[in-house]
Write a protein that holds these residues in place. Structure first.
Motif, PDB file in Angstrom:
ATOM      1  N   LEU A  32      33.190  32.458 101.813  1.00  0.00           N
ATOM      2  CA  LEU A  32      33.726  33.759 102.202  1.00  0.00           C
ATOM      3  C   LEU A  32      33.153  34.793 101.251  1.00  0.00           C
ATOM      4  N   CYS A  78      42.225  27.275  99.829  1.00  0.00           N
ATOM      5  CA  CYS A  78      41.856  28.660 100.095  1.00  0.00           C
ATOM      6  C   CYS A  78      42.989  29.332 100.861  1.00  0.00           C
ATOM      7  N   THR A  80      42.793  31.311 103.156  1.00  0.00           N
ATOM      8  CA  THR A  80      42.478  31.348 104.585  1.00  0.00           C
ATOM      9  C   THR A  80      42.800  30.017 105.253  1.00  0.00           C
ATOM     10  N   LYS A  81      43.510  29.147 104.545  1.00  0.00           N
ATOM     11  CA  LYS A  81      44.195  27.970 105.065  1.00  0.00           C
ATOM     12  C   LYS A  81      43.409  26.665 105.034  1.00  0.00           C
ATOM     13  N   TRP A 159      40.888  32.300  95.692  1.00  0.00           N
ATOM     14  CA  TRP A 159      40.372  33.619  95.328  1.00  0.00           C
ATOM     15  C   TRP A 159      40.536  33.898  93.839  1.00  0.00           C
ATOM     16  N   TYR A 184      47.186  40.852  98.975  1.00  0.00           N
ATOM     17  CA  TYR A 184      47.397  39.441  98.651  1.00  0.00           C
ATOM     18  C   TYR A 184      48.368  39.289  97.472  1.00  0.00           C
ATOM     19  N   ARG A 195      50.866  33.698  99.833  1.00  0.00           N
ATOM     20  CA  ARG A 195      49.615  34.278 100.349  1.00  0.00           C
ATOM     21  C   ARG A 195      49.584  35.793 100.189  1.00  0.00           C
TER      22      ARG A 195
ATOM     23  N   GLU B  52      37.604  37.326 106.828  1.00  0.00           N
ATOM     24  CA  GLU B  52      38.462  36.671 105.844  1.00  0.00           C
ATOM     25  C   GLU B  52      37.828  36.682 104.465  1.00  0.00           C
ATOM     26  N   PRO B  53      38.625  36.785 103.404  1.00  0.00           N
ATOM     27  CA  PRO B  53      40.093  36.961 103.378  1.00  0.00           C
ATOM     28  C   PRO B  53      40.541  38.343 103.853  1.00  0.00           C
TER      29      PRO B  53
END
Ligand SMILES: [Zn+2]
Lengths: 199, 99
Positions: A32, A78, A80-81, A159, A184, A195, B52-53
């Motif tokens: 990402l 992450c 984003t799951k 992150w 976040y 999250r 994303e994110p």
């Protein structure tokens, strides 16, 4: 019938794996990005720790590699799951880097080449919980995954494991980072599913 | 490692859908001024990373972050601090009022 339906869900070694709430298992390593991938030359690369009293501790690439290293195998989660289990890294424990650093600060702001930042309590970087890594899966860390060096702090959402890490600023007050100022969660514990702000 | 990963951004038209959820007009045509280098242009001209994110839109001139948009399950967070202002074309007020 039972024989046929077995095996439709993942590989055998995934069975019985316990993931944090809301996560699914992946075997690749998604990338990402929030910006262009920085290209950092090793001869000018440096890592610094700045204390709340203005002292700076500095390591060159060569000095980092000369420090005692560890090879942690950790699970990644992450926000984003996706979760990726059993990833192997090589790097220097923050305990080693903090050895000669005198501080009473409670907070850390991690900053990266390219301008990314993320914050966490200093204690989450200590006691074998965090590393400055430069190898992934036996190879030098690719720029797409944060090379030449990346913070690894696997007990928090990924992150917080800042790619292209450049330094850590120790602070008396919490200073929210890039994603922490954009909705976040400030801490990001995957097991408590932190999250977003307010989770 | 490849250029395609390194420069994996889209143009600002990617923001049309996400911003339509928040604003009443198409925001990709809105003209913004980069707070860092002064470059002015429509949001459609930005370099956009995401979704994303979160969506991150950068200035094509200086790469600074101009806009960030995070969509949670029950809320969106929008950060525009990298933009001095946005000029949004609208119908004349009388027209809009139906006069
Ligand atoms: Zn600019």
């Amino acid at each position: 019938m039972g024989i046929i339906s077995r095996g439709f869900r993942g590989r055998p070694r995934d069975e019985g794996v316990k993931l944090p709430p809301g996560q699914y298992l992946t075997h690749d390593f998604p990338v990402l990005s929030a910006g262009p991938t920085p290209r950092v030359r090793l001869d000018t690369w440096e890592f610094t720790i700045d204390t709340e009293t203005g002292q700076t501790h500095r390591w060159t690439w060569r000095q980092l590699l000369d420090l005692p290293s560890e090879t942690p195998t950790v699970d990644l989660h992450c926000v984003t799951k996706w979760s990726k289990l059993g990833t192997s890294w090589k790097g220097v424990s923050l305990d080693v880097l903090m050895e000669d650093v005198e501080t009473t600060a409670e907070y850390a702001l991690v900053y990266s080449y390219g301008g990314y930042t993320t914050n966490l309590p200093l204690q989450d970087l200590l006691d074998g919980q965090a590393w400055i890594t430069y190898e992934y899966d036996g190879e030098e860390l690719a720029p797409a995954h944060g090379g030449p060096a990346r913070l690894l702090v696997p007990h928090l959402y990924l992150w917080k494991s800042a790619k292209w890490v450049r330094g850590i600023r120790l602070l008396n007050e919490d200073w929210p980072g890039f994603w922490e100022t954009a909705g976040y969660h400030n801490y990001g514990d995957p097991w408590r599913e932190q999250r977003y702000q307010g989770d | 490692m490849t250029a395609s990963i390194e420069d994996a951004y889209q143009d600002g038209n990617a923001l049309a859908g996400p911003l339509r959820e928040i604003f009443a007009v198409d925001m990709t045509a809105a003209e913004g001024r980069c707070a860092s280098c002064g470059l002015t242009g429509p949001l459609a001209s930005l370099r956009v990373y995401g979704p994303e994110p979160g969506w991150v839109a950068r200035c094509p001139g200086c790469e600074e972050v101009l806009l960030r948009l995070v969509r949670g399950p029950q809320a969106a967070w929008l950060d525009l601090r990298g933009i001095v202002n946005l000029r949004i074309s609208l119908p004349a007020e009388a027209e809009a009022a139906g006069a």
